[in-house]
Design an enzyme around this catalytic site. Structure first.
Site, PDB file in Angstrom:
ATOM      1  N   ARG A 122      -0.530  14.860  12.718  1.00 10.73           N
ATOM      2  CA  ARG A 122       0.197  14.611  11.462  1.00 10.73           C
ATOM      3  C   ARG A 122       0.276  15.856  10.552  1.00 10.73           C
ATOM      4  NH1 ARG A 122      -1.663   8.927   9.264  1.00 10.73           N
ATOM      5  NH2 ARG A 122       0.358   8.951   8.222  1.00 10.73           N
ATOM      6  N   PRO A 123       1.024  16.851  10.962  1.00  9.42           N
ATOM      7  CA  PRO A 123       1.189  18.064  10.151  1.00  9.42           C
ATOM      8  C   PRO A 123       1.926  17.780   8.835  1.00  9.42           C
ATOM      9  CG  PRO A 123       2.744  18.059  11.958  1.00  9.42           C
ATOM     10  CD  PRO A 123       1.834  16.887  12.186  1.00  9.42           C
ATOM     11  N   ILE A 124       2.037  18.847   8.018  1.00  8.87           N
ATOM     12  CA  ILE A 124       2.779  18.693   6.752  1.00  8.87           C
ATOM     13  C   ILE A 124       3.887  19.740   6.641  1.00  8.87           C
ATOM     14  CG2 ILE A 124       0.856  17.619   5.501  1.00  8.87           C
ATOM     15  CD1 ILE A 124       0.408  20.400   4.157  1.00  8.87           C
ATOM     16  N   ASP A 125       4.306  20.293   7.777  1.00  7.69           N
ATOM     17  CA  ASP A 125       5.338  21.352   7.754  1.00  7.69           C
ATOM     18  C   ASP A 125       6.619  20.890   7.063  1.00  7.69           C
ATOM     19  OD1 ASP A 125       5.379  19.647  10.079  1.00  7.69           O
ATOM     20  OD2 ASP A 125       7.050  20.833  10.806  1.00  7.69           O
ATOM     21  N   LEU A 126       6.988  19.624   7.234  1.00 12.30           N
ATOM     22  CA  LEU A 126       8.238  19.140   6.620  1.00 12.30           C
ATOM     23  C   LEU A 126       8.104  19.051   5.097  1.00 12.30           C
ATOM     24  CD1 LEU A 126       9.112  16.361   9.239  1.00 12.30           C
ATOM     25  CD2 LEU A 126      10.090  18.667   9.066  1.00 12.30           C
ATOM     26  N   CYS A 148      -5.801  12.703  12.150  1.00 12.10           N
ATOM     27  CA  CYS A 148      -6.392  11.360  11.977  1.00 12.10           C
ATOM     28  C   CYS A 148      -6.288  10.668  13.331  1.00 12.10           C
ATOM     29  CB  CYS A 148      -5.662  10.592  10.893  1.00 12.10           C
ATOM     30  SG  CYS A 148      -4.033  10.096  11.440  1.00 12.10           S
ATOM     31  N   ILE A 173       7.096   7.276  17.040  1.00 14.80           N
ATOM     32  CA  ILE A 173       6.803   8.001  15.796  1.00 14.80           C
ATOM     33  C   ILE A 173       5.523   8.825  15.911  1.00 14.80           C
ATOM     34  CG2 ILE A 173       6.443   7.787  13.300  1.00 14.80           C
ATOM     35  CD1 ILE A 173       9.191   6.787  14.074  1.00 14.80           C
ATOM     36  N   ARG A 200      -4.911  10.981   3.823  1.00 17.55           N
ATOM     37  CA  ARG A 200      -3.779  11.897   4.043  1.00 17.55           C
ATOM     38  C   ARG A 200      -2.756  11.804   2.919  1.00 17.55           C
ATOM     39  NH1 ARG A 200      -0.354  14.366   7.584  1.00 17.55           N
ATOM     40  NH2 ARG A 200       1.838  13.863   7.283  1.00 17.55           N
ATOM     41  N   LYS A 221       0.846  -1.210   0.000  1.00 21.47           N
ATOM     42  CA  LYS A 221       0.000   0.000   0.000  1.00 21.47           C
ATOM     43  C   LYS A 221       0.878   1.256   0.000  1.00 21.47           C
ATOM     44  CE  LYS A 221      -1.652   1.686   3.954  1.00 21.47           C
ATOM     45  NZ  LYS A 221      -1.412   3.110   4.227  1.00 21.47           N
ATOM     46  N   ASN A 222       1.862   1.285   0.888  1.00 13.92           N
ATOM     47  CA  ASN A 222       2.647   2.518   1.058  1.00 13.92           C
ATOM     48  C   ASN A 222       3.653   2.744  -0.063  1.00 13.92           C
ATOM     49  OD1 ASN A 222       1.097   2.992   3.240  1.00 13.92           O
ATOM     50  ND2 ASN A 222       2.658   2.488   4.767  1.00 13.92           N
ATOM     51  N   ASP A 228       4.293   0.756  11.965  1.00 24.85           N
ATOM     52  CA  ASP A 228       3.103   0.123  11.390  1.00 24.85           C
ATOM     53  C   ASP A 228       2.936  -1.320  11.827  1.00 24.85           C
ATOM     54  OD1 ASP A 228       3.344   1.845   8.178  1.00 24.85           O
ATOM     55  OD2 ASP A 228       2.670   2.484  10.153  1.00 24.85           O
TER      56      ASP A 228
HETATM   57  C1  EPZ Z   1       3.948   7.110   6.218  1.00 26.62           C
HETATM   58  O1  EPZ Z   1       3.119   8.122   6.759  1.00 26.62           O
HETATM   59  C2  EPZ Z   1       3.066   5.885   6.090  1.00 26.62           C
HETATM   60  N1  EPZ Z   1       1.945   6.168   5.202  1.00 26.62           N
HETATM   61  C3  EPZ Z   1       2.534   5.489   7.466  1.00 26.62           C
HETATM   62  O2  EPZ Z   1       1.795   4.277   7.309  1.00 26.62           O
HETATM   63  C4  EPZ Z   1       3.714   5.213   8.383  1.00 26.62           C
HETATM   64  O3  EPZ Z   1       3.238   4.916   9.674  1.00 26.62           O
HETATM   65  C5  EPZ Z   1       4.626   6.446   8.430  1.00 26.62           C
HETATM   66  O4  EPZ Z   1       5.039   6.800   7.104  1.00 26.62           O
HETATM   67  C6  EPZ Z   1       5.880   6.200   9.266  1.00 26.62           C
HETATM   68  O5  EPZ Z   1       6.579   5.110   8.756  1.00 26.62           O
HETATM   69  C7  EPZ Z   1       2.145   6.102   3.858  1.00 26.62           C
HETATM   70  O6  EPZ Z   1       3.237   5.839   3.395  1.00 26.62           O
HETATM   71  C8  EPZ Z   1       0.960   6.390   2.997  1.00 26.62           C
HETATM   72  P1  EPZ Z   1       5.853  10.519   8.398  1.00 26.62           P
HETATM   73  P2  EPZ Z   1       3.655   9.655   6.799  1.00 26.62           P
HETATM   74  O7  EPZ Z   1       5.790  11.757   7.583  1.00 26.62           O
HETATM   75  O8  EPZ Z   1       4.457   9.937   5.602  1.00 26.62           O
HETATM   76  C9  EPZ Z   1       5.535  13.809  11.781  1.00 26.62           C
HETATM   77  C10 EPZ Z   1      -0.012   2.815   7.618  1.00 26.62           C
HETATM   78  O9  EPZ Z   1      -0.520   2.313   8.622  1.00 26.62           O
HETATM   79  N2  EPZ Z   1       5.496  14.769  10.657  1.00 26.62           N
HETATM   80  O10 EPZ Z   1       7.076   9.667   8.329  1.00 26.62           O
HETATM   81  O11 EPZ Z   1       2.487  10.510   7.097  1.00 26.62           O
HETATM   82  C11 EPZ Z   1       4.286  12.952  11.842  1.00 26.62           C
HETATM   83  O12 EPZ Z   1       3.263  13.616  12.554  1.00 26.62           O
HETATM   84  C12 EPZ Z   1       0.390   4.272   7.631  1.00 26.62           C
HETATM   85  O13 EPZ Z   1       0.249   2.202   6.558  1.00 26.62           O
HETATM   86  C13 EPZ Z   1       5.620  16.114  10.921  1.00 26.62           C
HETATM   87  O14 EPZ Z   1       5.752  16.529  12.063  1.00 26.62           O
HETATM   88  O15 EPZ Z   1       4.601   9.600   8.080  1.00 26.62           O
HETATM   89  C14 EPZ Z   1       4.766  11.712  12.539  1.00 26.62           C
HETATM   90  O16 EPZ Z   1       4.755  11.960  13.932  1.00 26.62           O
HETATM   91  C15 EPZ Z   1       0.081   4.947   8.957  1.00 26.62           C
HETATM   92  N3  EPZ Z   1       5.588  17.009   9.891  1.00 26.62           N
HETATM   93  C16 EPZ Z   1       6.226  11.585  12.078  1.00 26.62           C
HETATM   94  O17 EPZ Z   1       6.599  12.872  11.563  1.00 26.62           O
HETATM   95  C17 EPZ Z   1       5.451  16.588   8.585  1.00 26.62           C
HETATM   96  O18 EPZ Z   1       5.458  17.438   7.672  1.00 26.62           O
HETATM   97  C18 EPZ Z   1       6.436  10.573  10.966  1.00 26.62           C
HETATM   98  O19 EPZ Z   1       5.543  10.893   9.915  1.00 26.62           O
HETATM   99  C19 EPZ Z   1       5.321  15.207   8.335  1.00 26.62           C
HETATM  100  C20 EPZ Z   1       5.352  14.325   9.381  1.00 26.62           C
END
Ligand code: EPZ
Length: 427
Positions: free
Chosen positions: A128-132, A123, A335, A99, A22-23, A313
């Site tokens: 889960r912000p998008i600042d990064l 969620c 995480i 998302r 999926k991911n 996950d």
């Molecule tokens: C991906 O989510 C996966 N989703 C998630 O899988 C997975 O849990 C996650 O990576 C971590 O491995 C997909 O690939 C579609 P992150 P993503 O950005 O990209 C924070 C599942 O069950 N963050 O690595 O959203 C965030 O809040 C799903 O299959 C910021 O602060 O994860 C989190 O605490 C769930 N600012 C941490 O970083 C940002 O701009 C890691 O998030 C982005 C993220």
């Protein structure tokens, strides 16, 4: 809404085919936006999130054609063509449901010079912000504006110049957005502290197949020589390591013996080491990864971490398994700030779990008892199914639309290896 009913207590035994990840699929689909030529993705899993992403791409003007797979096959072949983009706006009603829609931001601003995407709501597992994501695209030369719940990214005249992205913390999605945008920048870009999840290497390999020039694939430093354009390609989605790990936990919790066909063993090292430490026998065979758990389960101390660490996950699934271990386990979720929604539901089945901040102490019990439980997010819902497989009596899991987002034909795969499981539709 559909429900799943399980009569537990059956040891699972046999072969489980592992579907496309999926991911990986959710970051490969937006690659179609980077070229006017057809991108054909093979081994695409039949999942609600993949369908949702396809609908979002259709709204942007991408044509999608599914071919080749018979209904009984696992996976599909989809050809996506973004010859002319009809829109560069990802609307709220689509993004709020998924998302991962944010992953059109980078490709769109790189290809079309602008992109407007609704800010994803929070969620169940955190805000889960998008600042990064936004800081990365700014580093590549995009101008970012936030207004009325939307983010708008705009490239300068002539396109994104490229630049040096340095992530303060690891983010899978932000790395994916940055990598897709960098592939079409005018200059060379560097992405430091990049996430190293295998799905990102899958993305990079697909981009290379489309003509991108990327060094450092699999490492935390990606160097991308931007191209004026990318061409079409045919690419196969990697197998799903989290699905495979989930079925490995199904073997473990039922004292069963499963062979997981096509499991990406090389990408599963941390979870396989944890299974071995818990007393589960894991071995590679010709038909796939064999997981055999006939001697009970030992407790573990586990902490989630970015790849190659133990994947977040898999935390809920391991927690379900460890409710039956011969002692107390400690799981720490580093995480996400709220990824224990499955705990109260497991407790309703007799599990003994105490959450203390980011950690959960799981004391092994003699057995679980079937109950009515409610799914809250994708991996939590899988942990409830796992518990139901081992519990005595009947378990009913409601709101299983969460499951349908990430597990292709779950009941079918489990029934084929001896589970007494069925889906009931309230519709
Ligand atoms: C991906 O989510 C996966 N989703 C998630 O899988 C997975 O849990 C996650 O990576 C971590 O491995 C997909 O690939 C579609 P992150 P993503 O950005 O990209 C924070 C599942 O069950 N963050 O690595 O959203 C965030 O809040 C799903 O299959 C910021 O602060 O994860 C989190 O605490 C769930 N600012 C941490 O970083 C940002 O701009 C890691 O998030 C982005 C993220």
């Amino acid at each position: 809404m559909d429900r799943i009913v399980i009569n537990g207590g059956h040891r699972l035994s046999g072969f489980v085919p592992i579907s496309g990840a999926k991911n990986a699929a959710l970051t490969l689909l937006p690659c179609a936006l980077l070229t006017a030529e057809p991108l054909t993705l093979r081994n695409l899993p039949r999942l609600a999130d993949v369908d949702s992403f396809g609908h979002l791409l259709n709204e942007l003007g991408v044509s999608t054609a599914v071919a080749g797979a018979k209904p009984e096959d696992y996976g599909r072949v989809m050809t996506l063509t973004a010859a002319d983009l009809a829109s560069t706006v990802a609307p709220y009603d689509v993004v709020r449901k998924m998302r991962a829609s944010i992953l059109v931001l980078g490709p769109l601003v790189a290809r079309a010079g602008e992109a407007t995407v609704s800010l994803p709501g929070g969620c169940a597992i955190g805000n889960r912000p998008i600042d990064l994501h936004l800081k990365a695209l700014e580093a590549l030369g995009a101008e970012i504006e936030l207004a009325a719940g939307y983010v708008k990214a705009t490239a300068p005249e002539g396109g994104l110049p490229g630049g040096h992205v340095i992530f303060p913390t690891v983010s899978v999605g932000a790395t994916e957005n940055a990598l897709m945008a960098a592939a079409l920048c005018r200059g060379t870009s560097i992405i430091d502290n990049a996430a190293r999840e295998p799905e990102i290497s899958d993305l990079a390999n697909c981009l290379v197949a489309m003509g991108a020039k990327i060094d450092g694939i699999g490492s935390e430093r990606l160097v991308v020589e931007g191209q004026a354009s990318l061409h079409g390609a045919t690419y196969s989605v990697m197998p799903d390591r989290i699905e495979a790990g989930s079925y490995a936990c199904a073997a473990a919790i039922t004292g069963g013996d499963l062979v997981l066909g096509g499991a990406p063993v090389a990408e599963m090292a941390a979870m396989l080491a944890a299974l071995a430490e818990a007393g589960v026998t894991v071995s590679e065979e010709a038909k796939g990864l064999r997981v055999c758990a006939t001697d009970g389960l030992k407790p573990l101390t586990l902490s989630t971490a970015p790849h190659p660490g133990f994947p977040t996950d898999m935390q809920a699934q391991f927690m379900a398994m460890l409710t039956l271990a011969s002692g107390a386990s400690v799981l720490t979720e580093t995480i996400f700030e709220n990824r224990y929604m499955h705990v109260p539901e497991l407790a309703r089945m007799g599990a003994d779990i105490q959450v203390r901040g980011r950690s959960a102490v799981v004391k092994g019990v003699e057995g679980l008892v079937g109950a009515q439980v409610m799914a809250t997010d994708l991996r939590a819902s899988m942990s409830l199914v796992l518990a139901g497989l081992a519990a005595e009596g009947r378990t009913e899991v409601s709101r299983i639309y969460h499951l349908d987002r990430g597990y292709e034909r779950l009941e079918e795969k489990l029934r084929a290896v001896g589970a007494d499981i069925e889906r009931l539709s309230d519709g």
